[in-house]
Structure formats: structure tokens, C-alpha cells
Design a protein around this motif. Sequence first.
Motif, PDB file in Angstrom:
ATOM      1  N   ARG A 273       2.296   4.268 -12.962  1.00  0.00           N
ATOM      2  CA  ARG A 273       2.694   3.210 -12.024  1.00  0.00           C
ATOM      3  C   ARG A 273       3.337   3.879 -10.821  1.00  0.00           C
ATOM      4  NH1 ARG A 273       5.378  -1.769 -15.538  1.00  0.00           N
ATOM      5  NH2 ARG A 273       3.626  -2.038 -16.961  1.00  0.00           N
ATOM      6  N   LEU A 274       2.959   3.386  -9.647  1.00  0.00           N
ATOM      7  CA  LEU A 274       3.510   3.956  -8.414  1.00  0.00           C
ATOM      8  C   LEU A 274       4.030   2.841  -7.525  1.00  0.00           C
ATOM      9  CD1 LEU A 274       0.379   5.368  -8.928  1.00  0.00           C
ATOM     10  CD2 LEU A 274       1.557   7.070  -7.575  1.00  0.00           C
ATOM     11  N   SER A 275       4.933   3.235  -6.633  1.00  0.00           N
ATOM     12  CA  SER A 275       5.373   2.273  -5.625  1.00  0.00           C
ATOM     13  C   SER A 275       5.074   2.892  -4.258  1.00  0.00           C
ATOM     14  CB  SER A 275       6.851   1.955  -5.856  1.00  0.00           C
ATOM     15  OG  SER A 275       7.614   2.345  -4.799  1.00  0.00           O
ATOM     16  N   VAL A 276       4.474   2.094  -3.397  1.00  0.00           N
ATOM     17  CA  VAL A 276       4.038   2.575  -2.089  1.00  0.00           C
ATOM     18  C   VAL A 276       4.773   1.784  -1.009  1.00  0.00           C
ATOM     19  CG1 VAL A 276       2.045   2.893  -0.556  1.00  0.00           C
ATOM     20  CG2 VAL A 276       1.735   3.036  -3.039  1.00  0.00           C
TER      21      VAL A 276
ATOM     22  N   MET B  58       1.259   0.058  -7.628  1.00  0.00           N
ATOM     23  CA  MET B  58      -0.074   0.420  -8.142  1.00  0.00           C
ATOM     24  C   MET B  58       0.065   0.730  -9.618  1.00  0.00           C
ATOM     25  SD  MET B  58      -1.191   3.256  -5.353  1.00  0.00           S
ATOM     26  CE  MET B  58      -2.486   4.028  -6.283  1.00  0.00           C
ATOM     27  N   ASP B  59      -0.907   0.300 -10.406  1.00  0.00           N
ATOM     28  CA  ASP B  59      -0.944   0.592 -11.839  1.00  0.00           C
ATOM     29  C   ASP B  59      -2.331   1.150 -12.117  1.00  0.00           C
ATOM     30  OD1 ASP B  59      -1.624   0.049 -14.653  1.00  0.00           O
ATOM     31  OD2 ASP B  59       0.232  -1.092 -14.766  1.00  0.00           O
ATOM     32  N   ILE B  60      -2.389   2.401 -12.550  1.00  0.00           N
ATOM     33  CA  ILE B  60      -3.677   3.101 -12.715  1.00  0.00           C
ATOM     34  C   ILE B  60      -3.813   3.562 -14.166  1.00  0.00           C
ATOM     35  CG2 ILE B  60      -5.093   5.069 -11.913  1.00  0.00           C
ATOM     36  CD1 ILE B  60      -4.416   3.049  -9.687  1.00  0.00           C
TER      37      ILE B  60
ATOM     38  N   VAL C  60       6.140   7.851  -7.904  1.00  0.00           N
ATOM     39  CA  VAL C  60       5.707   7.513  -9.268  1.00  0.00           C
ATOM     40  C   VAL C  60       6.908   6.873  -9.968  1.00  0.00           C
ATOM     41  CG1 VAL C  60       4.959   8.451 -11.495  1.00  0.00           C
ATOM     42  CG2 VAL C  60       4.010   9.364  -9.364  1.00  0.00           C
ATOM     43  N   THR C  61       6.753   5.622 -10.405  1.00  0.00           N
ATOM     44  CA  THR C  61       7.878   4.935 -11.054  1.00  0.00           C
ATOM     45  C   THR C  61       7.780   4.999 -12.568  1.00  0.00           C
ATOM     46  OG1 THR C  61       6.662   2.854 -10.881  1.00  0.00           O
ATOM     47  CG2 THR C  61       8.293   3.316  -9.170  1.00  0.00           C
ATOM     48  N   HIS C  62       6.594   5.351 -13.065  1.00  0.00           N
ATOM     49  CA  HIS C  62       6.421   5.386 -14.520  1.00  0.00           C
ATOM     50  C   HIS C  62       5.171   6.170 -14.841  1.00  0.00           C
ATOM     51  CE1 HIS C  62       5.668   3.869 -18.594  1.00  0.00           C
ATOM     52  NE2 HIS C  62       4.432   3.663 -18.193  1.00  0.00           N
TER      53      HIS C  62
END
Length: 418
Positions: A220-223, A289-291, A325-327
Amino acid sequence: MTIAEPAAALGREIVAHIDELAAISAEPGVITRVFLTPEHRAAADLLMGWMRDAGMSAAIDAIGNVVGRYEGEQDGLPCLMLGSHYDTVRNAGRWDGPLGVITAIACVGALHRRGRRLPFAIEVVGFADEEGVRFASTLLGSRAVAGTFDARALDSIDRDGITMREALRAFGLDPGAIATAAHAPGAVLGYVELHIEQGPVLEAEGLPVGVVSAISGATRLSVTLTGMAGHAGTVPMALRRDALTGAAECILAIETYCRGHAGLVGTVGQIAAEPGATNVIPGRVGFTMDIRTAGDDRRKAAVGDLTAAIEAAARRRGLEVAITVTHENRTVNCAGWLKAQVAAAVAAEGYAVRELPSGAGHDAMAIADIADMAMIFVRCRGGISHHPDEHAELGDVEAGAKVLLRLIETFSPRDNAR
Ligand code: GLV
Ligand code: MN
Ligand code: MN
């Protein structure tokens, strides 16, 4: 009593408890129960009451997990750990998480009513935050139990600007004591989580339950894109640095990229534009974002490619970009020996053994750091999850409970438990 009678009674008890828990929400008529809120606390109290009725001691640990313990033939034995989470996404279904906690409590209650003690203890954990809705970082409860909680998460803030540290205090917990939630590796003989499938495979194949092979990793990312706010009526299109149109380009690029790579899924689930007015060009936009995909190398490569694509789009548009990257969770395999015991319980209950991977994340991924783990999936309608229409049939709830109860009663710790 026939075998079928207790299973039917267990199924009815589980569904009644699912319905009762579902009524505890931030808003009437929908289910929203996020970490460290008053409704989260009310749910914890309800679960602890059911744990005590089932013959367990029950307490809230330092991160807000509800931990019930049913002693074995002697007090203090290592435990078979069971559980799932009791937080939800916003406007959730009632089964994702609670089914695993409530079924485990019901199974322990069945043992307790028979006066049955086992050569190991059972701990049932209602993990406090698997979804990561409030503070972006997920698996907070299970990571605390595994001793892998990252204390930097305490400084993360929710959408109202409240830090996790403040939220823990408001809940009555001491942020400095989170380490006390950790279990020593030798104290947990294995972890088994029952969960709805959240996908369509079991339904398509006419099977009530499944045996999970592995849980896919996720990043999981934060943009944040920063441009220049300005007057909607006066700034010509060519001179704008609009952060929201930049975000739109990035989001479509994520979709196109993921569609082009089999098995890769990418989601932008949250977006906020500032200052947020009809007549102001958005100067700043944050989105998540969740990849996910099976295979950590493929996921990491995708995250790298997408980060480069976002940076390139931002450059072209004169926007500043910050990506965090948050997770991150690696793909975790279920332990062969424990999975074999789950499969044997499935077969002994008369169901075909179907192994399938989990695309969704689960607390089991975090507990795998201290104990071998396995998972039981229960069929859900239409593969629908993270949606109020999420549904499991009573018969499938019963099937899951029968398999879990048999697994508990036949559980044999691995000789060389790590
Ligand atoms: C949890 O439900 C997740 O997989 O995001
Ligand atoms: Mn879940
Ligand atoms: Mn979920």
C-alpha cells in the motif's frame, strides 16, 4: 444427540452473534467499525462477554485485541491460537473478520459445555485492526501479537488529525505498553484462521469450505501531488498545474498497467483534493494505491514501474510528487503440516478438499512470524466482500464450524514446533 444437532446449534449461535455484532457501528443501518472508536470498544466488550460464556478468561491487550484463553489439561500450556479481526471497512459486510472470531468462540463453547480439556490451551484473538482503515497501516493487532508492531505507526494520523498514540490513550490503552501484547514464539503451537473466501471460487465449484494454500503479499502506498491552486475562471488551461487532473492521469495509468499484467490487481481506494471548492483549481491531491499479485518479485516490479510512471506524469505536468509505502506484506505460505490437518478435518466432515490461495490479506500473515499458520475458507455469496451484500449461508457457517471444531479436537502440534 446426533452429530448434526450440535453443528446446527453452533451454526445458529454463530449467525445470531454475527447479527448482534453487526449492529455495533458508527452509524445506524450500515456497518462501520474502525480501530479505537467507541463502537470498536463496544464490540470488544460484547466479544469478551461471549468468550467468558464459552469458558474462557478474556481481556483487552495493549493494542486493543480481545484475547480469550481456554486452559488445557493444566494451566499455562502453550496454545493453539484461533481468530480473525473485529474491525471493519467503512460500509462493510458483517462476515469479514467476525466470522472467524465468533466461530472460534462457539467451538470453544462446545468444548466447554462437554467439559473437554485438551493437551494444549486455546487462545481466541479478535484482532483489533486488520483493515487499516483509520491509520492506513494494516495488521496492527496481529503485528503487536507477533512482536513486529512498528512503533513509528504511533505517529500516523487519521483523517481528523488524531494520532494513533492519542487514539490509544482515548481508548484507555498505554501506547508505551504495546510490546506487552507480544507472544513468545514457543507459546503458540500454531495459528488457524477461519474466514469467508471473499472470492467466487468455492461457490463456482459448489464447495462450502476450502483450504488456503498461501496469502498473497500486498503493498500500500500513499501518493501526494502538489501543483498550484488558482482561480477557476481566470487561469488559462495551458498555464495550470492542476493536481487533480494529474492524479486522474496517474490513476488511469495504474489501471492500464494492471490490466496488462495477468494476476496483478491495483486499486486507488481513497482520494482527497485540496482545497476542495468548485471554483478553485486543486493545488494538492492525496491518493492511496493498493497493489497485489501472487509472487513478491512481480509485485515489487509492478510497484517500481508504477512509481516511475507516476513520477513521469508529475514531471510532465509540473507537479511535485511524494510517494510513501504505508504498508508492505510478503506472500506467506500456509504451513504444510498444519494445512494437512485442516485438509484432514475437511475430508473427515465429508467435504472435498479444495486448496486455493487468498488474494485478500489476513491476520495470519502477521502471526506467521511467530507460529506456523493455516486457514479455512467458507464460501460466500457471489464472491462479494467489503460490501454490505457480503453473505454466507447458515449451512456453510455450520460446515466451517464443524471443520474448525474437528481441527481443534484432532490438533497435534508439530514435534519440532519452532
Ligand atoms: C483486507 O481485507 C485486505 O486484504 O485488504
Ligand atoms: Mn478480513
Ligand atoms: Mn477485509
